[in-house]
Design an enzyme around this catalytic site. Structure first.
Site, PDB file in Angstrom:
ATOM      1  N   HIS A  59       0.820  -1.244   0.056  1.00 12.22           N
ATOM      2  CA  HIS A  59       0.071  -0.033   0.106  1.00 12.22           C
ATOM      3  C   HIS A  59       0.970   1.199  -0.001  1.00 12.22           C
ATOM      4  O   HIS A  59       0.434   2.114  -0.717  1.00 12.22           O
ATOM      5  CB  HIS A  59      -0.897   0.178   1.121  1.00 12.22           C
ATOM      6  CG  HIS A  59      -1.857   1.149   1.197  1.00 12.22           C
ATOM      7  ND1 HIS A  59      -2.862   1.230   0.429  1.00 12.22           N
ATOM      8  CD2 HIS A  59      -1.654   2.533   1.858  1.00 12.22           C
ATOM      9  CE1 HIS A  59      -3.424   2.566   0.175  1.00 12.22           C
ATOM     10  NE2 HIS A  59      -2.851   3.377   1.068  1.00 12.22           N
ATOM     11  N   ASP A  63       0.599   4.288  -2.396  1.00 11.14           N
ATOM     12  CA  ASP A  63       0.581   5.789  -2.178  1.00 11.14           C
ATOM     13  C   ASP A  63       1.630   6.520  -3.132  1.00 11.14           C
ATOM     14  O   ASP A  63       1.470   7.527  -3.621  1.00 11.14           O
ATOM     15  CB  ASP A  63       0.932   5.969  -0.683  1.00 11.14           C
ATOM     16  CG  ASP A  63      -0.246   5.552  -0.014  1.00 11.14           C
ATOM     17  OD1 ASP A  63      -1.426   5.469  -0.538  1.00 11.14           O
ATOM     18  OD2 ASP A  63      -0.101   5.368   1.311  1.00 11.14           O
ATOM     19  N   HIS A  86       2.407  10.338   2.102  1.00  8.26           N
ATOM     20  CA  HIS A  86       1.990  11.017   1.369  1.00  8.26           C
ATOM     21  C   HIS A  86       2.925  12.646   1.516  1.00  8.26           C
ATOM     22  O   HIS A  86       3.153  13.050   0.408  1.00  8.26           O
ATOM     23  CB  HIS A  86       0.365  11.495   1.472  1.00  8.26           C
ATOM     24  CG  HIS A  86      -0.393  10.436   1.114  1.00  8.26           C
ATOM     25  ND1 HIS A  86      -0.600   9.969  -0.137  1.00  8.26           N
ATOM     26  CD2 HIS A  86      -1.050   9.670   1.755  1.00  8.26           C
ATOM     27  CE1 HIS A  86      -1.290   8.679  -0.199  1.00  8.26           C
ATOM     28  NE2 HIS A  86      -1.760   8.682   1.142  1.00  8.26           N
TER      29      HIS A  86
END
Length: 128
Positions: A59, A63, A86
């Site tokens: 994951h 991202d 992020h």
């Protein structure tokens, strides 16, 4: 091995105790155990467990792909991140834009698949 089989189904994840604070600042508003992995006391709360042994890492890679895609062009690049998120990915994208000598815009016609590992590589152009 493909994006669809090996990466795309990796879910977001987070500590269940952090969810109320995140939702109070308008984050994770649609989160549930149906679309994310909940963690408490070092245990996965989802009945079905993880979709991949390394779902958390996958994951994080999703991202990074999404965040860097916001640069506006597909990338042929290596990415090595440690606890990235992020915010750090955004810093990387900004650094790339501020250092135009660190990247090169090439045509997809100049890409080929390497015989070594099946990974894409740049074809040498204009070199004899």
């Amino acid at each position: 091995d493909s994006f669809g089989d090996d990466l795309s189904q990796a879910r977001s994840f987070g500590l269940i105790d952090d969810l109320p604070r995140a939702q109070a600042i308008d984050r994770c508003l649609g989160s549930s155990l149906e679309n994310a992995v909940g963690i408490a006391d070092d245990c996965v709360l989802n009945k079905e467990g993880l979709r991949y042994v390394d779902e958390f890492a996958k994951h994080k890679l999703l991202d990074a792909i999404g965040d860097l895609y916001l640069l506006g062009l597909p990338m042929f690049a290596a990415f090595d991140g440690y606890m990235s998120g992020h915010s750090l990915n955004n810093e990387l994208a900004r650094a790339v834009l501020l250092q135009p000598d660190s990247w090169e815009l090439v045509s997809a016609d100049n890409l080929r698949v390497s015989d070594d590992h099946g990974l894409p590589s740049l074809r040498k152009v204009g070199v004899s």
